[in-house]
Design an enzyme around this catalytic site. Structure first.
Site, mmCIF file in Angstrom:
data_model
loop_
_atom_site.group_PDB
_atom_site.id
_atom_site.type_symbol
_atom_site.label_atom_id
_atom_site.label_comp_id
_atom_site.label_asym_id
_atom_site.label_seq_id
_atom_site.Cartn_x
_atom_site.Cartn_y
_atom_site.Cartn_z
ATOM 1 N N LYS A 133 45.528 21.260 31.218
ATOM 2 C CA LYS A 133 46.691 21.733 31.930
ATOM 3 C C LYS A 133 47.775 21.501 31.223
ATOM 4 O O LYS A 133 48.009 20.159 30.698
ATOM 5 C CB LYS A 133 46.775 21.519 33.213
ATOM 6 C CG LYS A 133 47.535 22.343 34.271
ATOM 7 C CD LYS A 133 46.764 23.526 34.977
ATOM 8 C CE LYS A 133 47.724 24.209 35.806
ATOM 9 N NZ LYS A 133 46.639 25.043 36.682
ATOM 10 N N SER A 146 47.300 37.169 35.672
ATOM 11 C CA SER A 146 46.058 36.402 36.118
ATOM 12 C C SER A 146 45.849 36.508 37.638
ATOM 13 O O SER A 146 44.754 36.462 38.185
ATOM 14 C CB SER A 146 45.710 35.277 35.713
ATOM 15 O OG SER A 146 46.656 34.093 35.796
ATOM 16 N N VAL A 191 49.879 35.183 43.823
ATOM 17 C CA VAL A 191 48.377 35.249 44.224
ATOM 18 C C VAL A 191 48.463 35.492 45.783
ATOM 19 O O VAL A 191 47.863 36.471 46.142
ATOM 20 C CB VAL A 191 47.564 33.951 43.966
ATOM 21 C CG1 VAL A 191 46.235 33.989 44.533
ATOM 22 C CG2 VAL A 191 47.491 33.682 42.555
ATOM 23 N N ASP A 232 56.467 31.341 54.231
ATOM 24 C CA ASP A 232 56.935 31.162 52.870
ATOM 25 C C ASP A 232 58.226 30.582 52.898
ATOM 26 O O ASP A 232 58.900 30.597 53.963
ATOM 27 C CB ASP A 232 57.115 32.573 52.001
ATOM 28 C CG ASP A 232 56.936 32.450 50.485
ATOM 29 O OD1 ASP A 232 56.108 32.742 49.929
ATOM 30 O OD2 ASP A 232 58.094 31.787 49.818
ATOM 31 N N ALA A 237 44.108 29.598 47.442
ATOM 32 C CA ALA A 237 44.224 29.421 45.589
ATOM 33 C C ALA A 237 45.096 28.408 45.287
ATOM 34 O O ALA A 237 45.129 28.121 44.200
ATOM 35 C CB ALA A 237 44.694 30.927 45.197
HETATM 36 N N1 PHE Z 1 47.125 29.491 36.797
HETATM 37 C C1 PHE Z 1 45.642 29.856 36.365
HETATM 38 C C2 PHE Z 1 44.703 28.667 37.054
HETATM 39 O O1 PHE Z 1 45.247 27.952 37.582
HETATM 40 C C3 PHE Z 1 45.777 29.548 34.864
HETATM 41 C C4 PHE Z 1 45.096 30.217 33.975
HETATM 42 C C5 PHE Z 1 45.561 31.894 33.705
HETATM 43 C C6 PHE Z 1 44.236 29.835 33.014
HETATM 44 C C7 PHE Z 1 44.991 32.582 32.747
HETATM 45 C C8 PHE Z 1 43.668 30.331 32.015
HETATM 46 C C9 PHE Z 1 43.989 31.834 31.825
HETATM 47 O O2 PHE Z 1 43.340 28.987 37.217
#
Ligand code: PHE
Length: 346
Positions: free
Chosen positions: A78, A147, A185, A204, A260
């Site tokens: 990280k 993501s 998320v 929030d 999450a």
């Molecule tokens: N924010 C995502 C997590 O904590 C980070 C991530 C995104 C890592 C895309 C790799 C690829 O899981």
């Protein structure tokens, strides 16, 4: 900072003081046992640079656990960019470019995507200097985009397994779910829950987000102060970490927790506190792997979107496996998940 690093069990930390902006950058590589360390880049203000380092160290460990539980071939890492109080936002892009240089200098030992405070657009900028180690660029730039939708979908599947274990049915229809944090998320999770017919509540701290979901979408809003006393079936922490501790756990009026946010437990003993209260806790790193897994799969392992979706459904199986082990051994679910991770890390 020395003590923090010494007592951490990861592989190495790269520290960079960025004089131009006054930001501190910490890249924590916790484990490369299963593959290259992969994790998001978190960019925010911290009370002290030391707090940024602490966050990077703990979050990198969470990434190791995330991948290890479902045996995904990546390691834990990280990055934290700790911004100074007087940060000049006009220098933000340049800071990201220098950060990209730093990532590329590590030659793949650390690979990254977005996290709190960074977006796919930021990944486009970081990739100008950091490619090919940057995930989640926008589709215009050839990336797989954000993501967060995959994280939310994996979490939703994990929640179905939580419902199965708690209520005997995997359906979320009619279940009262309180989502803390309707950000990238949490906001998507709310959509999935509404589609499934759940009775969704949210909280929030950002006034615009509150307006969007409460006034725009008619989702009932819970004041942040009331969050932990509100009765619900499932509490879904999707904001920042450290929300479950000796003060909040005794107040909880939920049957289960699945969210999450990374590092929800203030300390490991909190998992046992939850167990004692009869609250089923789905470890955050087990249910939040979706984004990291799907994007890495698509961008680095050639998965199709369909394959990624199939793997995200697998989050439910991992949750079941964790609960079964916790049951069989009479231990808390965090300890059970760590056992599975340790076994898979060999
Ligand atoms: N924010 C995502 C997590 O904590 C980070 C991530 C995104 C890592 C895309 C790799 C690829 O899981």
């Amino acid at each position: 900072m020395h003590d923090l690093i010494k007592t951490w069990d990861g592989e190495h930390v790269v520290v960079r003081y960025d004089r131009e902006s006054g930001a501190w950058i910490f890249v924590a590589v916790h484990s490369t046992r299963l593959g290259p360390a992969t994790g998001g880049t978190r960019m925010k203000h911290y009370s002290k640079p030391r707090e940024g380092l602490r966050d990077a160290l703990l979050l990198s460990e969470a990434m190791t656990l995330k991948y290890a539980v479902p045996r995904f071939p990546r390691g834990g890492g990280k990055a934290v960019i700790a911004l100074p109080d007087d940060f000049d936002r006009t220098g933000r892009d340049k800071l990201l470019l220098r950060y990209g240089d730093l990532v590329r200098s590590l030659r793949g030992a650390f690979q990254t995507g977005p996290d709190v405070g960074t977006s796919p657009k930021d990944m486009d900028i970081i990739a100008e200097t950091g490619a090919p180690y940057i995930f989640c660029r926008t589709p215009d730039r050839g990336g797989a985009g954000d993501s967060a939708p995959a994280t939310a979908f994996g979490l939703f599947c994990g929640m179905e397994a939580v419902c199965e274990a708690t209520f005997g049915s995997g359906s979320l229809a009619g279940r009262r779910v309180l989502v803390q944090g309707a950000g990238s998320v949490g906001g998507r999770l709310i959509d999935l829950l509404l589609d499934a017919g759940a009775d969704v509540l949210f909280s929030d701290v950002n006034p615009e987000t509150v307006m969007r979901f409460r006034d725009g979408r008619g989702v009932p809003f819970i004041q942040p102060d009331d969050l932990f006393n509100t009765e619900c079936d499932i509490l879904a922490p999707c904001a920042l970490g450290g929300v479950l501790d000796g003060k909040t756990i005794p107040r909880l009026r939920c049957r289960a927790i699945a969210g999450a946010a990374n590092n929800q437990l203030a300390e490991r003993a909190d998992a046992e506190r939850l167990r004692q209260r009869g609250i089923l806790y789905a470890p955050d790193y087990v249910v939040s792997v979706g984004g990291a897994m799907a994007i890495t799969g698509i961008e680095a392992m050639g998965w199709t979107k369909e394959e990624a979706a199939e793997r995200l459904r697998g989050v439910a199986d991992t949750v079941r496996e964790v609960f079964a082990l916790a049951d069989a051994e009479g231990i808390d679910t965090d300890s059970a998940a760590r056992k599975i991770a340790e076994r898979n890390l060999g």
